[in-house]
Design an enzyme around this catalytic site. Structure first.
Site, PDB file in Angstrom:
ATOM      1  N   GLU A 212     -12.235 -88.144  14.697  1.00 37.21           N
ATOM      2  CA  GLU A 212     -12.747 -89.457  14.280  1.00 37.21           C
ATOM      3  C   GLU A 212     -11.729 -90.196  13.406  1.00 37.21           C
ATOM      4  OE1 GLU A 212     -16.736 -91.135  11.911  1.00 37.21           O
ATOM      5  OE2 GLU A 212     -16.289 -88.988  11.962  1.00 37.21           O
TER       6      GLU A 212
ATOM      7  N   LYS B 197     -19.437 -96.024  17.361  1.00 35.34           N
ATOM      8  CA  LYS B 197     -20.381 -95.156  16.649  1.00 35.34           C
ATOM      9  C   LYS B 197     -21.668 -95.922  16.337  1.00 35.34           C
ATOM     10  CE  LYS B 197     -20.267 -92.045  12.597  1.00 35.34           C
ATOM     11  NZ  LYS B 197     -19.389 -91.591  11.487  1.00 35.34           N
TER      12      LYS B 197
ATOM     13  N   CYS C 137     -19.369 -88.125  15.623  1.00 35.07           N
ATOM     14  CA  CYS C 137     -19.871 -87.434  14.436  1.00 35.07           C
ATOM     15  C   CYS C 137     -21.366 -87.637  14.169  1.00 35.07           C
ATOM     16  CB  CYS C 137     -19.039 -87.823  13.218  1.00 35.07           C
ATOM     17  SG  CYS C 137     -19.059 -86.557  11.911  1.00 35.07           S
TER      18      CYS C 137
ATOM     19  N   SER D 237     -16.024 -84.020   9.809  1.00 37.85           N
ATOM     20  CA  SER D 237     -17.194 -83.364   9.217  1.00 37.85           C
ATOM     21  C   SER D 237     -16.756 -82.513   8.034  1.00 37.85           C
ATOM     22  CB  SER D 237     -17.879 -82.487  10.273  1.00 37.85           C
ATOM     23  OG  SER D 237     -19.018 -81.855   9.747  1.00 37.85           O
TER      24      SER D 237
ATOM     25  N   GLY E 214      -3.767 -75.064 -18.580  1.00 42.73           N
ATOM     26  CA  GLY E 214      -3.985 -74.436 -19.871  1.00 42.73           C
ATOM     27  C   GLY E 214      -4.724 -73.124 -19.683  1.00 42.73           C
TER      28      GLY E 214
ATOM     29  N   SER F 181      -6.781 -70.160 -21.322  1.00 40.22           N
ATOM     30  CA  SER F 181      -7.544 -69.795 -22.517  1.00 40.22           C
ATOM     31  C   SER F 181      -7.794 -68.299 -22.624  1.00 40.22           C
ATOM     32  CB  SER F 181      -8.900 -70.510 -22.491  1.00 40.22           C
ATOM     33  OG  SER F 181      -9.716 -69.986 -21.450  1.00 40.22           O
ATOM     34  N   GLY F 182      -7.511 -67.570 -21.547  1.00 35.74           N
ATOM     35  CA  GLY F 182      -7.890 -66.166 -21.498  1.00 35.74           C
ATOM     36  C   GLY F 182      -9.309 -65.969 -21.020  1.00 35.74           C
TER      37      GLY F 182
ATOM     38  N   ILE G 170     -12.565 -66.850 -18.061  1.00 34.97           N
ATOM     39  CA  ILE G 170     -12.727 -66.670 -16.620  1.00 34.97           C
ATOM     40  C   ILE G 170     -12.411 -67.943 -15.832  1.00 34.97           C
ATOM     41  CG2 ILE G 170     -15.200 -67.192 -16.682  1.00 34.97           C
ATOM     42  CD1 ILE G 170     -13.503 -64.540 -14.448  1.00 34.97           C
TER      43      ILE G 170
ATOM     44  N   SER H  79     -10.293 -70.626 -16.511  1.00 35.47           N
ATOM     45  CA  SER H  79      -8.857 -70.895 -16.358  1.00 35.47           C
ATOM     46  C   SER H  79      -8.176 -69.788 -15.567  1.00 35.47           C
ATOM     47  CB  SER H  79      -8.185 -71.074 -17.717  1.00 35.47           C
ATOM     48  OG  SER H  79      -8.314 -69.929 -18.525  1.00 35.47           O
TER      49      SER H  79
ATOM     50  N   GLU I  92     -21.027 -75.996 -16.632  1.00 32.19           N
ATOM     51  CA  GLU I  92     -20.600 -76.642 -17.873  1.00 32.19           C
ATOM     52  C   GLU I  92     -20.580 -78.160 -17.730  1.00 32.19           C
ATOM     53  OE1 GLU I  92     -17.667 -73.015 -19.399  1.00 32.19           O
ATOM     54  OE2 GLU I  92     -16.820 -74.869 -18.594  1.00 32.19           O
TER      55      GLU I  92
END
Length: 547
Positions: free
Chosen positions: A39, A110, A146, A179, A289, A291-292, A294, A296, A401
Protein backbone atom coordinates in the site's frame (compact mmCIF):
# COMPACT_ATOMS: atom_id res chain seq x y z
CA UNK A 1 0.03 -17.43 -13.49
CA UNK A 2 3.12 -16.70 -11.42
CA UNK A 3 2.53 -13.90 -8.89
CA UNK A 4 5.37 -12.38 -6.87
CA UNK A 5 5.09 -10.28 -3.72
CA UNK A 6 7.79 -7.63 -3.33
CA UNK A 7 8.00 -7.05 0.44
CA UNK A 8 10.13 -3.93 0.81
CA UNK A 9 11.05 -1.33 3.41
CA UNK A 10 10.29 1.94 1.68
CA UNK A 11 11.21 5.43 2.90
CA UNK A 12 8.53 8.11 2.99
CA UNK A 13 9.04 10.58 0.12
CA UNK A 14 12.45 9.16 -0.85
CA UNK A 15 11.28 8.50 -4.37
CA UNK A 16 14.65 7.56 -5.84
CA UNK A 17 15.17 4.98 -3.10
CA UNK A 18 11.65 3.57 -3.41
CA UNK A 19 11.98 3.31 -7.18
CA UNK A 20 15.30 1.49 -6.74
CA UNK A 21 13.58 -1.05 -4.45
CA UNK A 22 10.73 -1.60 -6.89
CA UNK A 23 13.07 -1.85 -9.87
CA UNK A 24 15.28 -4.35 -8.03
CA UNK A 25 12.35 -6.70 -7.41
CA UNK A 26 11.14 -6.41 -11.01
CA UNK A 27 14.55 -7.01 -12.60
CA UNK A 28 15.26 -10.00 -10.32
CA UNK A 29 11.90 -11.67 -11.01
CA UNK A 30 11.48 -11.39 -14.75
CA UNK A 31 9.85 -14.81 -14.94
CA UNK A 32 6.84 -13.49 -13.00
CA UNK A 33 3.57 -12.63 -14.71
CA UNK A 34 2.53 -10.18 -11.99
CA UNK A 35 4.47 -8.46 -9.21
CA UNK A 36 2.57 -6.94 -6.28
CA UNK A 37 3.88 -4.28 -3.91
CA UNK A 38 2.43 -2.84 -0.70
CA UNK A 39 0.00 0.00 0.00
CA UNK A 40 1.24 3.49 -1.00
CA UNK A 41 4.60 1.93 -1.85
CA UNK A 42 5.72 4.69 -4.21
CA UNK A 43 5.39 7.51 -1.68
CA UNK A 44 5.75 5.35 1.44
CA UNK A 45 3.15 4.70 4.11
CA UNK A 46 2.27 6.98 5.86
CA UNK A 47 3.22 10.38 4.35
CA UNK A 48 0.99 12.46 6.67
CA UNK A 49 0.88 16.15 5.66
CA UNK A 50 3.60 15.77 3.06
CA UNK A 51 0.62 15.14 0.82
CA UNK A 52 -0.24 18.85 0.85
CA UNK A 53 2.91 19.66 -1.15
CA UNK A 54 2.39 19.65 -4.89
CA UNK A 55 6.08 18.82 -5.34
CA UNK A 56 5.60 15.52 -3.49
CA UNK A 57 2.74 14.42 -5.72
CA UNK A 58 4.64 15.53 -8.83
CA UNK A 59 7.67 13.47 -7.75
CA UNK A 60 5.46 10.46 -7.09
CA UNK A 61 3.86 10.70 -10.51
CA UNK A 62 7.28 10.86 -12.17
CA UNK A 63 8.16 7.55 -10.50
CA UNK A 64 4.89 6.05 -11.68
CA UNK A 65 5.92 6.84 -15.25
CA UNK A 66 9.29 5.15 -14.69
CA UNK A 67 7.57 2.05 -13.31
CA UNK A 68 5.35 1.96 -16.38
CA UNK A 69 8.51 1.92 -18.49
CA UNK A 70 9.86 -1.01 -16.46
CA UNK A 71 6.62 -2.90 -17.02
CA UNK A 72 6.92 -2.37 -20.76
CA UNK A 73 10.65 -3.14 -20.85
CA UNK A 74 10.34 -6.45 -19.00
CA UNK A 75 6.81 -7.36 -20.15
CA UNK A 76 5.69 -7.79 -16.54
CA UNK A 77 2.45 -6.64 -14.97
CA UNK A 78 2.89 -4.69 -11.73
CA UNK A 79 0.54 -3.53 -8.97
CA UNK A 80 1.67 -0.50 -6.99
CA UNK A 81 0.11 1.67 -4.29
CA UNK A 82 -0.13 5.43 -4.91
CA UNK A 83 -1.91 8.59 -3.79
CA UNK A 84 -4.27 9.76 -6.56
CA UNK A 85 -5.40 13.39 -6.57
CA UNK A 86 -9.16 13.97 -6.65
CA UNK A 87 -10.26 16.79 -8.96
CA UNK A 88 -11.70 19.85 -7.30
CA UNK A 89 -10.80 19.06 -3.69
CA UNK A 90 -7.64 18.88 -1.60
CA UNK A 91 -8.04 15.16 -0.96
CA UNK A 92 -6.72 11.96 -2.48
CA UNK A 93 -7.69 8.41 -3.19
CA UNK A 94 -5.51 5.69 -1.68
CA UNK A 95 -5.14 3.76 -4.90
CA UNK A 96 -3.75 0.61 -6.45
CA UNK A 97 -2.63 0.82 -10.08
CA UNK A 98 -2.44 -2.29 -12.23
CA UNK A 99 0.20 -1.63 -14.89
CA UNK A 100 0.62 -3.99 -17.85
CA UNK A 101 2.77 -3.50 -20.90
CA UNK A 102 3.54 0.03 -19.82
CA UNK A 103 -0.07 1.15 -19.38
CA UNK A 104 -2.38 1.51 -16.38
CA UNK A 105 -5.05 -1.06 -17.22
CA UNK A 106 -7.00 -0.87 -13.96
CA UNK A 107 -7.25 1.47 -10.97
CA UNK A 108 -8.78 0.58 -7.63
CA UNK A 109 -9.47 3.13 -4.90
CA UNK A 110 -9.52 2.06 -1.25
CA UNK A 111 -13.08 2.13 0.08
CA UNK A 112 -12.66 1.90 3.84
CA UNK A 113 -10.62 4.84 5.14
CA UNK A 114 -9.50 4.18 8.73
CA UNK A 115 -9.49 6.85 11.39
CA UNK A 116 -8.89 5.05 14.68
CA UNK A 117 -5.99 3.94 16.84
CA UNK A 118 -2.81 5.01 15.03
CA UNK A 119 -4.62 5.66 11.72
CA UNK A 120 -5.74 9.07 10.47
CA UNK A 121 -6.28 8.50 6.75
CA UNK A 122 -9.49 10.55 6.64
CA UNK A 123 -7.31 13.62 7.09
CA UNK A 124 -6.02 13.13 3.54
CA UNK A 125 -8.07 10.44 1.74
CA UNK A 126 -11.67 9.88 0.71
CA UNK A 127 -13.40 6.58 0.02
CA UNK A 128 -13.38 5.24 -3.49
CA UNK A 129 -16.12 3.59 -5.51
CA UNK A 130 -16.29 1.06 -8.30
CA UNK A 131 -15.66 -2.59 -8.90
CA UNK A 132 -12.64 -4.44 -7.48
CA UNK A 133 -12.48 -6.85 -10.44
CA UNK A 134 -10.04 -6.83 -13.34
CA UNK A 135 -8.76 -9.40 -15.82
CA UNK A 136 -5.15 -10.22 -16.55
CA UNK A 137 -3.89 -13.01 -18.79
CA UNK A 138 -7.29 -14.66 -18.71
CA UNK A 139 -7.54 -14.57 -14.91
CA UNK A 140 -10.31 -12.75 -13.08
CA UNK A 141 -8.76 -11.04 -10.05
CA UNK A 142 -10.28 -9.08 -7.15
CA UNK A 143 -8.19 -6.24 -5.72
CA UNK A 144 -8.47 -4.62 -2.28
CA UNK A 145 -6.36 -2.34 -0.10
CA UNK A 146 -5.69 -3.13 3.56
CA UNK A 147 -8.67 -1.84 5.62
CA UNK A 148 -11.10 -2.99 2.92
CA UNK A 149 -10.86 -6.55 4.25
CA UNK A 150 -11.11 -5.41 7.92
CA UNK A 151 -14.80 -4.47 7.76
CA UNK A 152 -15.55 -6.49 10.90
CA UNK A 153 -13.16 -4.36 12.96
CA UNK A 154 -16.09 -2.61 14.75
CA UNK A 155 -15.46 0.81 13.20
CA UNK A 156 -19.03 1.44 12.02
CA UNK A 157 -18.39 1.19 8.29
CA UNK A 158 -21.61 1.28 6.28
CA UNK A 159 -20.49 -1.01 3.45
CA UNK A 160 -18.34 -4.11 3.33
CA UNK A 161 -16.21 -4.13 0.15
CA UNK A 162 -15.59 -7.86 0.45
CA UNK A 163 -19.31 -8.54 -0.08
CA UNK A 164 -18.74 -7.61 -3.72
CA UNK A 165 -17.12 -11.00 -4.05
CA UNK A 166 -20.48 -12.72 -3.49
CA UNK A 167 -21.66 -14.62 -6.55
CA UNK A 168 -18.63 -13.41 -8.49
CA UNK A 169 -16.22 -16.16 -9.38
CA UNK A 170 -12.59 -15.05 -9.14
CA UNK A 171 -9.32 -16.84 -9.73
CA UNK A 172 -7.46 -14.86 -7.07
CA UNK A 173 -7.89 -12.11 -4.47
CA UNK A 174 -5.06 -9.61 -3.95
CA UNK A 175 -4.79 -7.15 -1.08
CA UNK A 176 -2.13 -4.45 -0.70
CA UNK A 177 -1.33 -3.70 2.93
CA UNK A 178 0.54 -1.44 5.32
CA UNK A 179 -0.48 -3.31 8.45
CA UNK A 180 1.38 -2.32 11.63
CA UNK A 181 2.72 -5.10 13.78
CA UNK A 182 1.14 -5.42 17.21
CA UNK A 183 0.60 -8.32 19.59
CA UNK A 184 -1.97 -10.67 18.09
CA UNK A 185 -1.97 -9.00 14.66
CA UNK A 186 -0.75 -12.00 12.61
CA UNK A 187 -3.53 -14.23 13.96
CA UNK A 188 -6.09 -11.55 13.07
CA UNK A 189 -4.83 -11.32 9.49
CA UNK A 190 -4.83 -15.10 9.14
CA UNK A 191 -8.41 -15.34 10.38
CA UNK A 192 -9.68 -12.62 8.04
CA UNK A 193 -7.95 -14.06 4.97
CA UNK A 194 -9.08 -17.61 5.75
CA UNK A 195 -12.71 -16.45 5.78
CA UNK A 196 -12.34 -14.68 2.43
CA UNK A 197 -10.52 -17.60 0.77
CA UNK A 198 -13.14 -20.10 1.88
CA UNK A 199 -16.04 -17.89 0.80
CA UNK A 200 -14.71 -17.33 -2.74
CA UNK A 201 -12.90 -20.66 -3.07
CA UNK A 202 -9.79 -18.90 -4.38
CA UNK A 203 -6.28 -18.13 -3.19
CA UNK A 204 -5.55 -14.80 -1.47
CA UNK A 205 -2.34 -12.81 -1.99
CA UNK A 206 -1.57 -10.66 1.09
CA UNK A 207 1.21 -8.21 0.14
CA UNK A 208 2.50 -6.37 3.19
CA UNK A 209 4.94 -3.59 3.99
CA UNK A 210 7.97 -4.12 6.22
CA UNK A 211 10.15 -1.69 8.16
CA UNK A 212 10.12 0.99 10.83
CA UNK A 213 8.31 4.28 10.16
CA UNK A 214 8.76 6.66 13.11
CA UNK A 215 7.18 4.80 16.05
CA UNK A 216 5.29 2.30 13.89
CA UNK A 217 6.87 -1.01 12.86
CA UNK A 218 5.57 -3.12 9.98
CA UNK A 219 6.46 -6.80 10.25
CA UNK A 220 5.99 -7.80 6.63
CA UNK A 221 5.07 -11.50 6.91
CA UNK A 222 3.36 -11.28 3.51
CA UNK A 223 1.65 -14.54 2.63
CA UNK A 224 -0.40 -16.52 0.16
CA UNK A 225 -3.34 -18.64 1.25
CA UNK A 226 -4.91 -21.47 -0.71
CA UNK A 227 -8.63 -21.87 -1.40
CA UNK A 228 -9.17 -23.18 2.13
CA UNK A 229 -7.35 -20.33 3.84
CA UNK A 230 -4.22 -22.30 4.64
CA UNK A 231 -1.03 -20.24 4.39
CA UNK A 232 1.06 -21.98 1.72
CA UNK A 233 3.74 -19.30 1.23
CA UNK A 234 5.06 -16.95 3.90
CA UNK A 235 7.62 -14.14 3.70
CA UNK A 236 10.06 -13.39 6.48
CA UNK A 237 8.96 -11.24 9.39
CA UNK A 238 10.80 -7.94 9.99
CA UNK A 239 12.95 -8.41 6.87
CA UNK A 240 12.68 -7.53 3.22
CA UNK A 241 11.71 -10.58 1.20
CA UNK A 242 10.26 -11.81 -2.07
CA UNK A 243 7.67 -14.59 -2.31
CA UNK A 244 6.46 -16.14 -5.57
CA UNK A 245 3.69 -18.65 -6.27
CA UNK A 246 1.96 -20.14 -9.27
CA UNK A 247 -1.72 -19.72 -8.40
CA UNK A 248 -2.58 -22.64 -10.67
CA UNK A 249 -0.20 -24.92 -8.78
CA UNK A 250 0.07 -23.70 -5.22
CA UNK A 251 2.60 -25.17 -2.75
CA UNK A 252 1.29 -27.90 -0.45
CA UNK A 253 3.25 -27.00 2.68
CA UNK A 254 1.17 -25.15 5.27
CA UNK A 255 2.80 -22.38 7.32
CA UNK A 256 1.73 -21.19 10.76
CA UNK A 257 2.36 -18.10 12.87
CA UNK A 258 6.15 -17.59 12.76
CA UNK A 259 6.19 -16.57 16.46
CA UNK A 260 5.13 -18.98 19.17
CA UNK A 261 6.39 -16.53 21.82
CA UNK A 262 5.19 -12.95 22.22
CA UNK A 263 8.61 -11.94 23.48
CA UNK A 264 10.40 -13.35 20.45
CA UNK A 265 8.17 -11.14 18.30
CA UNK A 266 8.60 -8.12 20.60
CA UNK A 267 12.38 -8.37 20.49
CA UNK A 268 12.53 -8.64 16.68
CA UNK A 269 10.05 -5.78 16.38
CA UNK A 270 12.00 -3.46 18.67
CA UNK A 271 15.29 -4.32 16.99
CA UNK A 272 13.94 -3.47 13.53
CA UNK A 273 12.17 -0.37 14.83
CA UNK A 274 15.39 0.98 16.33
CA UNK A 275 17.51 0.05 13.32
CA UNK A 276 15.18 1.74 10.84
CA UNK A 277 14.65 4.83 12.99
CA UNK A 278 18.39 5.44 13.02
CA UNK A 279 18.92 4.50 9.38
CA UNK A 280 16.08 6.64 8.06
CA UNK A 281 17.00 9.58 10.31
CA UNK A 282 20.67 9.15 9.34
CA UNK A 283 22.14 8.44 12.78
CA UNK A 284 24.90 5.92 13.33
CA UNK A 285 24.53 5.10 17.03
CA UNK A 286 22.91 5.87 20.38
CA UNK A 287 23.77 7.01 23.89
CA UNK A 288 21.85 5.90 26.97
CA UNK A 289 21.99 6.84 30.63
CA UNK A 290 22.69 3.67 32.66
CA UNK A 291 21.16 3.65 36.15
CA UNK A 292 21.91 0.03 36.96
CA UNK A 293 18.16 -0.63 36.87
CA UNK A 294 16.15 -3.00 34.70
CA UNK A 295 14.73 -0.40 32.29
CA UNK A 296 18.02 1.13 31.18
CA UNK A 297 19.59 -2.35 31.15
CA UNK A 298 16.96 -3.68 28.76
CA UNK A 299 17.25 -0.60 26.56
CA UNK A 300 21.03 -1.01 26.36
CA UNK A 301 20.67 -4.70 25.52
CA UNK A 302 18.17 -4.00 22.72
CA UNK A 303 20.42 -1.26 21.35
CA UNK A 304 23.50 -3.49 21.37
CA UNK A 305 21.62 -6.31 19.59
CA UNK A 306 20.15 -3.91 17.05
CA UNK A 307 23.09 -1.65 16.28
CA UNK A 308 26.22 -3.52 17.34
CA UNK A 309 28.19 -2.84 20.50
CA UNK A 310 30.47 -0.32 18.82
CA UNK A 311 27.51 1.95 18.08
CA UNK A 312 26.18 2.14 21.64
CA UNK A 313 27.53 4.29 24.49
CA UNK A 314 26.38 4.36 28.11
CA UNK A 315 26.84 6.91 30.89
CA UNK A 316 26.53 6.15 34.61
CA UNK A 317 25.79 9.23 36.71
CA UNK A 318 25.75 8.34 40.42
CA UNK A 319 24.50 10.87 42.94
CA UNK A 320 24.63 11.05 46.73
CA UNK A 321 21.65 8.65 46.89
CA UNK A 322 22.92 6.07 44.40
CA UNK A 323 23.60 2.60 45.72
CA UNK A 324 26.92 0.90 45.07
CA UNK A 325 25.07 -1.45 42.75
CA UNK A 326 23.89 1.33 40.46
CA UNK A 327 27.51 1.72 39.30
CA UNK A 328 28.81 -1.84 39.68
CA UNK A 329 25.73 -3.33 37.98
CA UNK A 330 26.09 -0.84 35.14
CA UNK A 331 29.73 -1.83 34.77
CA UNK A 332 28.88 -5.53 34.71
CA UNK A 333 26.06 -4.98 32.21
CA UNK A 334 28.23 -2.95 29.82
CA UNK A 335 31.02 -5.51 30.12
CA UNK A 336 28.58 -8.26 29.16
CA UNK A 337 27.30 -6.22 26.22
CA UNK A 338 30.78 -5.10 25.16
CA UNK A 339 29.85 -1.42 25.13
CA UNK A 340 31.78 1.55 26.53
CA UNK A 341 30.56 3.02 29.84
CA UNK A 342 31.42 6.59 30.80
CA UNK A 343 31.44 7.67 34.46
CA UNK A 344 30.01 11.13 35.17
CA UNK A 345 29.13 11.57 38.90
CA UNK A 346 26.61 14.33 39.68
CA UNK A 347 27.03 14.68 43.47
CA UNK A 348 28.83 18.02 43.37
CA UNK A 349 26.59 19.39 40.63
CA UNK A 350 23.48 18.36 42.57
CA UNK A 351 24.74 20.07 45.74
CA UNK A 352 25.57 23.22 43.77
CA UNK A 353 22.09 23.22 42.23
CA UNK A 354 20.50 23.08 45.69
CA UNK A 355 22.64 25.99 46.90
CA UNK A 356 21.79 28.02 43.81
CA UNK A 357 18.09 27.35 44.38
CA UNK A 358 18.33 28.47 48.03
CA UNK A 359 20.21 31.61 47.06
CA UNK A 360 17.70 32.57 44.39
CA UNK A 361 14.45 31.70 46.16
CA UNK A 362 15.37 32.01 49.84
CA UNK A 363 14.35 28.51 50.88
CA UNK A 364 15.45 24.90 50.63
CA UNK A 365 13.87 22.97 47.74
CA UNK A 366 11.26 20.36 48.62
CA UNK A 367 12.02 16.64 48.59
CA UNK A 368 10.30 16.11 45.20
CA UNK A 369 12.14 19.11 43.75
CA UNK A 370 15.46 17.62 44.81
CA UNK A 371 14.55 14.30 43.22
CA UNK A 372 13.67 15.99 39.94
CA UNK A 373 16.84 18.09 40.04
CA UNK A 374 18.92 14.92 39.85
CA UNK A 375 16.90 13.51 36.97
CA UNK A 376 17.21 16.76 35.04
CA UNK A 377 20.95 17.02 35.63
CA UNK A 378 21.30 13.50 34.24
CA UNK A 379 19.06 14.22 31.28
CA UNK A 380 21.09 17.31 30.44
CA UNK A 381 24.40 15.41 30.68
CA UNK A 382 23.30 12.67 28.30
CA UNK A 383 21.81 15.26 25.95
CA UNK A 384 25.10 17.20 25.97
CA UNK A 385 27.00 14.05 25.04
CA UNK A 386 24.44 13.37 22.32
CA UNK A 387 24.99 16.86 20.90
CA UNK A 388 28.76 16.52 21.03
CA UNK A 389 29.02 12.99 19.63
CA UNK A 390 26.17 13.06 17.13
CA UNK A 391 24.67 9.95 18.75
CA UNK A 392 20.91 9.71 19.24
CA UNK A 393 19.75 9.79 22.87
CA UNK A 394 17.37 7.01 23.88
CA UNK A 395 15.09 7.38 26.87
CA UNK A 396 14.21 4.40 29.05
CA UNK A 397 10.81 4.74 30.75
CA UNK A 398 8.41 1.79 30.62
CA UNK A 399 4.66 2.02 29.97
CA UNK A 400 3.68 1.51 33.61
CA UNK A 401 5.79 4.46 34.73
CA UNK A 402 4.69 6.70 31.87
CA UNK A 403 1.05 5.87 32.61
CA UNK A 404 1.17 7.12 36.20
CA UNK A 405 3.67 9.93 35.60
CA UNK A 406 6.53 8.22 37.42
CA UNK A 407 8.99 10.11 35.24
CA UNK A 408 10.57 13.57 35.17
CA UNK A 409 9.95 15.98 32.33
CA UNK A 410 13.26 17.21 30.88
CA UNK A 411 14.99 14.58 33.01
CA UNK A 412 14.67 10.85 32.45
CA UNK A 413 12.11 11.66 29.73
CA UNK A 414 14.83 13.36 27.65
CA UNK A 415 15.60 11.68 24.37
CA UNK A 416 14.50 11.24 20.77
CA UNK A 417 13.07 7.72 20.99
CA UNK A 418 11.90 5.22 23.60
CA UNK A 419 12.29 1.52 22.77
CA UNK A 420 10.46 0.14 25.82
CA UNK A 421 7.77 2.77 26.42
CA UNK A 422 5.01 0.43 25.20
CA UNK A 423 6.08 -2.38 27.52
CA UNK A 424 4.42 -2.72 30.90
CA UNK A 425 6.83 -3.38 33.75
CA UNK A 426 6.12 -7.12 33.77
CA UNK A 427 6.92 -7.15 30.03
CA UNK A 428 10.25 -5.47 30.78
CA UNK A 429 11.21 -8.28 33.14
CA UNK A 430 9.89 -11.00 30.82
CA UNK A 431 11.74 -9.62 27.78
CA UNK A 432 14.94 -9.32 29.82
CA UNK A 433 14.62 -12.97 30.83
CA UNK A 434 13.98 -13.94 27.21
CA UNK A 435 17.11 -12.10 26.02
CA UNK A 436 19.19 -13.89 28.65
CA UNK A 437 17.67 -17.22 27.64
CA UNK A 438 18.56 -16.68 23.97
CA UNK A 439 21.90 -14.86 24.24
CA UNK A 440 23.26 -15.93 27.61
CA UNK A 441 23.28 -13.69 30.66
CA UNK A 442 23.66 -10.30 28.99
CA UNK A 443 21.60 -8.61 31.70
CA UNK A 444 23.10 -9.45 35.11
CA UNK A 445 20.92 -11.39 37.50
CA UNK A 446 21.48 -8.72 40.13
CA UNK A 447 19.72 -6.14 37.95
CA UNK A 448 16.72 -8.39 37.31
CA UNK A 449 16.36 -9.39 40.96
CA UNK A 450 16.83 -5.99 42.66
CA UNK A 451 13.81 -4.02 43.89
CA UNK A 452 12.92 -1.23 41.42
CA UNK A 453 14.03 2.22 42.58
CA UNK A 454 14.68 5.62 41.05
CA UNK A 455 17.33 6.20 43.78
CA UNK A 456 16.55 9.90 44.00
CA UNK A 457 16.20 10.03 47.79
CA UNK A 458 17.35 8.02 50.78
CA UNK A 459 16.12 4.41 50.67
CA UNK A 460 13.62 5.16 47.87
CA UNK A 461 11.72 2.24 46.31
CA UNK A 462 9.02 2.22 43.62
CA UNK A 463 6.78 0.37 46.09
CA UNK A 464 6.76 3.46 48.35
CA UNK A 465 4.35 5.24 46.00
CA UNK A 466 3.05 2.54 43.65
CA UNK A 467 1.32 -0.83 44.08
CA UNK A 468 3.33 -3.92 43.18
CA UNK A 469 3.67 -4.16 39.43
CA UNK A 470 1.49 -7.26 39.15
CA UNK A 471 -1.50 -5.25 40.35
CA UNK A 472 -0.46 -1.95 38.74
CA UNK A 473 0.00 -3.49 35.30
CA UNK A 474 -3.35 -5.28 35.50
CA UNK A 475 -5.11 -2.03 36.43
CA UNK A 476 -3.39 -0.12 33.65
CA UNK A 477 -4.00 -2.73 30.96
CA UNK A 478 -7.70 -2.83 31.80
CA UNK A 479 -7.95 0.95 31.89
CA UNK A 480 -6.05 1.55 28.66
CA UNK A 481 -7.00 -1.44 26.51
CA UNK A 482 -10.17 -3.07 27.88
CA UNK A 483 -12.21 -2.69 24.69
CA UNK A 484 -9.42 -4.31 22.64
CA UNK A 485 -8.87 -7.36 24.85
CA UNK A 486 -10.32 -10.84 24.50
CA UNK A 487 -13.00 -11.74 27.08
CA UNK A 488 -10.69 -14.23 28.81
CA UNK A 489 -7.99 -11.55 29.12
CA UNK A 490 -10.48 -9.14 30.72
CA UNK A 491 -11.68 -11.81 33.12
CA UNK A 492 -8.15 -12.64 34.26
CA UNK A 493 -7.19 -8.98 34.70
CA UNK A 494 -10.38 -8.21 36.61
CA UNK A 495 -9.58 -11.04 39.01
CA UNK A 496 -6.16 -9.52 39.73
CA UNK A 497 -7.52 -6.00 40.07
CA UNK A 498 -10.20 -7.19 42.50
CA UNK A 499 -7.38 -7.83 44.99
CA UNK A 500 -6.72 -4.06 45.13
CA UNK A 501 -8.70 -1.68 47.36
CA UNK A 502 -11.16 0.41 45.32
CA UNK A 503 -9.75 3.65 46.76
CA UNK A 504 -6.27 2.65 45.59
CA UNK A 505 -7.65 1.81 42.15
CA UNK A 506 -9.19 5.28 41.85
CA UNK A 507 -5.89 6.86 42.95
CA UNK A 508 -4.00 5.05 40.18
CA UNK A 509 -6.56 5.90 37.51
CA UNK A 510 -6.45 9.54 38.58
CA UNK A 511 -2.65 9.48 38.24
CA UNK A 512 -3.07 8.32 34.64
CA UNK A 513 -5.46 11.17 33.91
CA UNK A 514 -3.39 13.87 35.61
CA UNK A 515 -0.18 12.96 33.80
CA UNK A 516 -1.43 13.27 30.24
CA UNK A 517 0.51 16.55 29.95
CA UNK A 518 3.77 14.67 30.47
CA UNK A 519 3.01 12.07 27.83
CA UNK A 520 2.17 14.84 25.35
CA UNK A 521 5.82 15.89 25.65
CA UNK A 522 7.35 12.41 25.69
CA UNK A 523 9.63 11.11 22.91
CA UNK A 524 8.19 8.82 20.27
CA UNK A 525 7.61 5.29 21.55
CA UNK A 526 8.09 2.15 19.45
CA UNK A 527 4.66 0.54 19.29
CA UNK A 528 3.96 -2.97 20.59
CA UNK A 529 0.57 -2.97 22.32
CA UNK A 530 -2.89 -2.60 20.85
CA UNK A 531 -3.31 0.91 22.28
CA UNK A 532 0.01 2.73 22.60
CA UNK A 533 0.50 6.15 24.10
CA UNK A 534 0.98 8.94 21.59
CA UNK A 535 -0.74 8.51 18.23
CA UNK A 536 -2.62 5.44 19.48
CA UNK A 537 -4.35 7.15 22.44
CA UNK A 538 -5.38 10.76 21.98
CA UNK A 539 -6.67 12.31 25.18
CA UNK A 540 -7.24 15.93 26.24
CA UNK A 541 -4.86 17.42 28.78
CA UNK A 542 -7.53 19.79 30.09
CA UNK A 543 -10.34 17.23 30.30
CA UNK A 544 -12.26 16.58 33.53
CA UNK A 545 -12.95 12.85 33.17
CA UNK A 546 -12.41 10.78 36.31
CA UNK A 547 -12.80 7.01 36.30
Amino acid sequence: MKITIGQCSFVVADFAYNYHKIKEVITNNQDSDLIVFSELCVIGYYPYDLLVYDEVIKAQNEIIEKIKQLSEQYAIAVIIGVASAVDGIKKFHNSALVIDKGEVVFTYHKKLIPSYSIFDEKRHFIAGEGTPFFELQGKRIALFICEDIWFDNHQGYLKNPVLELDHNKVDCVITLNASPSMLGKFAQRESIVKKIAQEVNAPVIYASQVGGYDEIIYDGASFVSDNHGNIVALANSFKEDVVSVDIDNLPQKVHSNPYSSDYALILDQLILGLQDYLRKCRFTGVVIGSSGGIDSALTLAIAALALGKENVKAITMPSVYSSEGSVSDSERLCHNLGIHLYHRPIKEEFEATILAFEKAFGKEPKKLTKENMQARIRGRIVMEYSNDSGLLMLTTGNKSELAVGYATLYGDMCGALNCIGDLYKHDVYALSEYINQIYGELIPREIIDKAPSAELSEGQKDSDSLPDYRHLDAMLKLYLERDLLMPEEVENLERIVSEVDSKEQRRIYRMVELNEFKRKQAPQILIIQRRPFGIGRRMPVTGAFQK
